[in-house]
Scaffold this active site. Structure first.
Site, PDB file in Angstrom:
ATOM      1  N   HIS A 450      69.763   6.384  45.623  1.00  0.00           N
ATOM      2  CA  HIS A 450      69.459   7.011  46.907  1.00  0.00           C
ATOM      3  C   HIS A 450      70.585   6.811  47.903  1.00  0.00           C
ATOM      4  CE1 HIS A 450      64.909   7.413  46.104  1.00  0.00           C
ATOM      5  NE2 HIS A 450      65.544   8.536  45.895  1.00  0.00           N
ATOM      6  N   ARG A 557      63.100  15.565  70.936  1.00  0.00           N
ATOM      7  CA  ARG A 557      61.750  14.988  70.783  1.00  0.00           C
ATOM      8  C   ARG A 557      61.720  13.696  71.600  1.00  0.00           C
ATOM      9  NH1 ARG A 557      62.307  17.063  65.082  1.00  0.00           N
ATOM     10  NH2 ARG A 557      60.408  18.199  64.579  1.00  0.00           N
ATOM     11  N   ARG A 593      61.786  18.462  75.355  1.00  0.00           N
ATOM     12  CA  ARG A 593      60.342  18.664  75.216  1.00  0.00           C
ATOM     13  C   ARG A 593      59.639  17.465  75.836  1.00  0.00           C
ATOM     14  NH1 ARG A 593      57.727  19.025  69.345  1.00  0.00           N
ATOM     15  NH2 ARG A 593      58.066  16.785  69.346  1.00  0.00           N
ATOM     16  N   GLU A 693      52.758  26.545  69.085  1.00  0.00           N
ATOM     17  CA  GLU A 693      52.355  25.691  67.956  1.00  0.00           C
ATOM     18  C   GLU A 693      50.891  25.875  67.594  1.00  0.00           C
ATOM     19  OE1 GLU A 693      54.645  21.626  68.130  1.00  0.00           O
ATOM     20  OE2 GLU A 693      53.849  22.074  70.099  1.00  0.00           O
ATOM     21  N   ASN A 716      56.051  23.635  62.203  1.00  0.00           N
ATOM     22  CA  ASN A 716      55.435  22.491  61.516  1.00  0.00           C
ATOM     23  C   ASN A 716      53.963  22.404  61.925  1.00  0.00           C
ATOM     24  OD1 ASN A 716      58.075  22.046  60.855  1.00  0.00           O
ATOM     25  ND2 ASN A 716      58.365  20.325  62.247  1.00  0.00           N
ATOM     26  N   ASP A 717      53.733  22.555  63.210  1.00  0.00           N
ATOM     27  CA  ASP A 717      52.344  22.514  63.674  1.00  0.00           C
ATOM     28  C   ASP A 717      51.658  23.859  63.530  1.00  0.00           C
ATOM     29  OD1 ASP A 717      51.620  19.905  64.476  1.00  0.00           O
ATOM     30  OD2 ASP A 717      53.137  20.036  66.031  1.00  0.00           O
ATOM     31  N   ARG A 727      49.327  18.740  58.140  1.00  0.00           N
ATOM     32  CA  ARG A 727      50.740  18.710  57.760  1.00  0.00           C
ATOM     33  C   ARG A 727      51.132  17.404  57.078  1.00  0.00           C
ATOM     34  NH1 ARG A 727      53.959  18.631  63.577  1.00  0.00           N
ATOM     35  NH2 ARG A 727      55.622  17.518  62.540  1.00  0.00           N
ATOM     36  N   CYS A 764      61.921  26.043  65.974  1.00  0.00           N
ATOM     37  CA  CYS A 764      62.475  24.698  65.755  1.00  0.00           C
ATOM     38  C   CYS A 764      61.720  23.921  64.690  1.00  0.00           C
ATOM     39  CB  CYS A 764      62.538  23.918  67.058  1.00  0.00           C
ATOM     40  SG  CYS A 764      60.948  23.758  67.871  1.00  0.00           S
TER      41      CYS A 764
END
Ligand code: PEP
Ligand code: MG
Length: 831
Positions: A450, A557, A593, A693, A716-717, A727, A764
């Site tokens: 990894h 974020r 945001r 969203e 995503n939401d 999710r 986004c």
């Protein structure tokens, strides 16, 4: 007298055990039951509060012994301990003894006045009589009857072939375990192709060490009330290739041509291409030396280990967020697997046994289990799975470091250097700053580790598996390495240096070319400029964004400023971060945001005491901020103050109604007015936008668009709410997919509403980073895409190769598909 608590999923079972034990001693011993849950439809289960109440009912200073049946009974009992005051907690013992035999033996021992240790010993030895008896009667080799056990609980099975390219590697194993763990049934899985023994489906280590590769056949059995559902969910996961698109998986090492080393060269494994020439700096992970000792109080020791694991989980969760924003979701998934190691019931049980039965200190108990698991990976024939040893060791070391109270080692480099180490764990590697770390030289590892994958993503040249003599070189020694040929030079001769410098320059020029393209605006072949912005969570991320060619930040974020703290950041603290980011961005736009807390991101210092049954449908995002206006006002003041002379925009998360939007804007206007009154300057023309969203926001997008300056679609939401698929739940990952035609239609509707109101609209969510999907998104009419910094260059390249006309045609076809899979088939190469 010692009290006894019986914890079971079934009230009937617990009462039966209580009756059996009580009649042995004519009711002399305090016995309490915590069993079942208060749900008439589904009464099987355990409840921590009930366990707590049962303990309280039989508590005395002589102590309490708790016996549990399976799975969540253990968790509930552990949680119940948390509710007790510390002075009581240390007198309560959770016992691994079998429920029926243990309860009877413990009750008898308690009735004869035995102290808690004697009662525990009796309970733990309770199976001996039975085992001895069965040994005499049946097989002398086994204490467990070999006759098939007849059970009333259904056992079902499926046989299924695994067809994703790398089989059950880290991420699919993690998904398998996460899915299996969500059911009450006991899942066992066996690799038929390799003829392995069946193992527990809820143990990441046992599942991963089955060595399942593409084409292998599995036998999965499920025993329990939801056996059928469990098998169906696992089957869906496997049929859907664990949601992987093999064409975007970059787990294989780069092609490597082996050339024998000449004099002065050290040969290693080419792990990440590029040439580095710099002084070396040795790196050592935090020291984790410990001593073995015997402990007095097993409960305290077990709790100490659990507390360390809890802290480790928090650290890994924040590493996961950091990696997902700064490096990418595929790399972040590595840390999902780390979290599962910590939740592996087999590891937990083994560690607990070392503590309880051998009375070993937590460090020794934990290390013994980690070594055992690491060895089981080492024994596998499969090179890729052998590499998972690094991950086990990484998690193991993290917990040890926390147990020992050592601080994490952060590598602070003052000048560009090559890092030399025995190994770098994935956790170490994600924290490297590519502007300072020119190269990595490790004596262990392989190209599929990894760490190597992360080094490639970060663009840091790396050679692994180098002779250990490099570990003895003094810091500052000039070193050169070529991550393509896998060679390392120590204090290279001038003529070698000259050749390497030329090679490095050629490599750098090629990189600069790629960067140059990344620093150009992304313009389609038919001349449309699509803004490519970055999603970030910190000042470091902002630097990465700029160096990767972001034209601005499409999503800051801000919740990352609030996480891992004991109180909310002050206005001044926030102001400093926002200012630092604007400095990095140098007048490029920054969309901040406002706090999006709730859902899966909780703040212990702010959360209300009310537990939400559905946090994603609860008080999150703007709902939380409107309930805590002071918190929002502090943030807005900081943002407004940072806006002087800078290009900052504000964006509201999770808006579902016009009322919410207007309430947020009213607070914003109020804060502006207060700043004006106080003579504090701010950007009077700051643009205000909102995220799309929720399906509700899409439905009223025309009304919302009249009240804001821009939209940014958070797929995503939006996907989870449109598709009613959590999710965070891998079982519904294929549903909660932004490429579901239902979600694509929502994007289309939003774009149409925005453009009709003359405002721009961006996206986004994670799907924007899937470069092959870019034509569909742009065909739907998006004006801006915001992605993690690493995805910017490939996305810009993809945009420069398409035309909007072709993209629109493709988007129209995508909107008519019957599933996300068929949408993907439109853009991903087949095979
Ligand atoms: C989204 O929901 O798509 C989004 C970008 O926000 P987050 O992932 O932070 O919820
Ligand atoms: Mg969101």
């Amino acid at each position: 007298m010692v009290g006894i608590v019986i914890v079971s999923h079934s009230k009937q079972l617990a009462l039966g055990v209580q009756e059996l034990a009580a009649q042995m001693v004519q009711g002399k011993v305090p016995l309490a039951v915590a069993a079942g849950i208060d749900d008439p439809e589904n009464p099987l289960g355990t409840d921590a509060i009930k366990v707590y109440e049962a303990i309280a009912a039989v508590f005395s200073d002589d102590g309490v012994l708790v016996l549990m049946d399976l799975g969540s009974a253990l968790m509930s009992a552990e949680m119940a301990l948390e509710f007790l005051p510390p002075e009581q907690r240390e007198k309560v013992y959770l016992c691994a003894a079998p429920l029926v035999e243990g309860a009877v033996a413990a009750t008898v021992a308690a009735a004869t006045g035995g102290n808690i240790q004697q009662v525990i010993a009796e309970a733990q030895g309770a199976l001996v009589a039975k085992a001895t008896h069965l040994c005499l009667l049946s097989s002398p080799l086994s204490a467990v009857s070999s006759h098939p056990i007849t059970t009333e609980v259904a056992t079902r099975e499926i046989r299924i072939k695994v067809s994703n390219r790398l089989g059950l590697h880290a991420r699919p194993s993690a998904q398998f375990v996460a899915t299996a763990s969500r059911f009450q049934s006991q899942i066992r899985v066996q690799n038929l192709t390799r003829n392995t023994e069946p193992v527990r489906g809820d143990s990441i280590n046992q599942v991963a060490t089955l060595g399942v590769r593409q084409g292998h056949e599995l036998l999965i059995t499920a025993t329990g009330i939801d056996a059928q559902e469990a098998l169906q969910a696992l089957q869906t996961l496997i049929i859907n290739n664990f949601g992987e698109n093999d064409s975007i998986l970059e787990l294989t090492p780069p092609p490597q041509e082996f050339t024998a080393p000449t004099q002065g060269e050290l040969a290693g494994i080419a792990a990440s291409p590029g040439v580095a020439i710099a002084p070396l700096v040795h790196y050592q992970s935090a020291a984790v030396a410990f001593t073995e000792y015997h402990i007095e109080n097993v409960n305290i020791e077990w709790q100490r280990l659990q507390a360390a694991m809890q802290i480790a989980k928090q650290e890994i969760a924040s590493l996961l967020s950091h990696t997902s924003i700064q490096i990418g979701d595929a790399e972040a998934a590595i840390f999902d697997a780390h979290l599962l190691f910590l939740a592996d019931p087999v590891m937990l049980e083994a560690a607990r046994q070392h503590i309880v039965e051998e009375r070993l200190n937590a460090e020794v108990a934990w290390q013994a289990v980690v070594d055992e698991v690491a060895n089981s990976y080492r024994k596998l024939e499969d090179a890729y799975l052998q590499e998972r040893v690094d991950d086990v060791v990484d998690v193991g070391r993290r917990v040890l470091r926390i147990l020992l109270g050592n601080a994490p080692t952060d590598l602070e480099l003052t000048e560009p250097s090559i890092i030399v180490a025995i190994d770098l764990s994935p956790s170490d590697t994600v924290k490297l700053d590519p502007s300072k770390v020119m190269g990595i030289c490790m004596t262990s590892g392989s190209a599929t580790s990894h760490s190597a994958i992360i080094a490639r993503t970060l663009g840091i040249p790396a050679v692994l598996g180098v002779d250990a003599q490099v570990l003895n070189l003094p810091n500052g020694t000039l070193m050169a390495l070529d991550g393509e040929s896998g060679k390392v030079w120590v204090a290279p001769a001038p003529e070698t240096l000259e050749i390497l410098e030329i090679k490095r320059e050629t490599w750098k020029i090629a990189q600069a070319e790629a960067r140059k393209l990344a620093h150009q605006p992304a313009i389609t072949r038919d001349g449309s400029h699509i803004k490519v912005f970055a999603n970030i969570g910190s000042v470091t991320d902002a630097k990465a964004a700029v160096s990767h060619g972001a034209e601005g930040v499409g999503l800051l974020r801000t919740e990352f400023l609030y996480l891992e703290r004991t109180n909310a950041p002050t206005e001044q603290e926030q102001l400093e971060v926002y200012q630092a980011i604007t400095q990095v961005l140098d007048k490029q736009p920054l969309i901040i945001r406002t706090l999006d807390i709730g859902g899966d991101k909780q703040l212990p210092y702010l959360s209300s005491s009310v537990t939400e049954a559905n946090p994603f449908l609860g008080v999150r995002g703007i709902r939380f901020c409107l309930e805590n206006p002071q918190l929002l006002k502090t943030q807005l003041r900081a943002i407004l103050r940072a806006s002087v002379g800078n290009n900052i925009k504000i964006m509201w998360p999770m808006i579902a109604t016009l009322t919410e939007l207007r309430a947020a804007k009213a607070i914003f206007t109020q804060v502006q007015e207060e700043l004006r009154q106080a003579g504090t300057p701010f950007d009077e023309n700051m643009k205000v936008g909102m995220m799309i969203e929720t399906p509700a926001a899409v439905a009223i997008a025309d009304q919302l668009a009249r009240e804001v300056d821009f939209f940014s679609i958070g797929t995503n939401d939006l996907s989870q709410y449109v598709m009613a698929g959590d999710r965070t739940n891998p079982r519904v990952a294929t549903l909660a997919d932004a490429l579901q035609p239902a979600v694509l239609r929502m994007i289309q509707q939003t774009v149409q509403a925005a453009h009709a109101a003359n405002i721009w609209v961006g996206l986004c969510g994670e799907v924007a980073a899937e470069t092959l999907v870019a034509p569909i998104l742009l065909g739907l009419g998006l004006d801006e895409l915001s992605v993690n910094p690493q995805a910017i260059a490939p996305l810009k390249l993809a945009i420069s190769q398409l035309t909007i006309t072709e993209a629109q045609a493709l988007a129209n076809v995508a909107l008519q598909q019957d599933s996300a899979t068929s949408v993907r088939e439109l853009v991903y190469p087949i095979g």
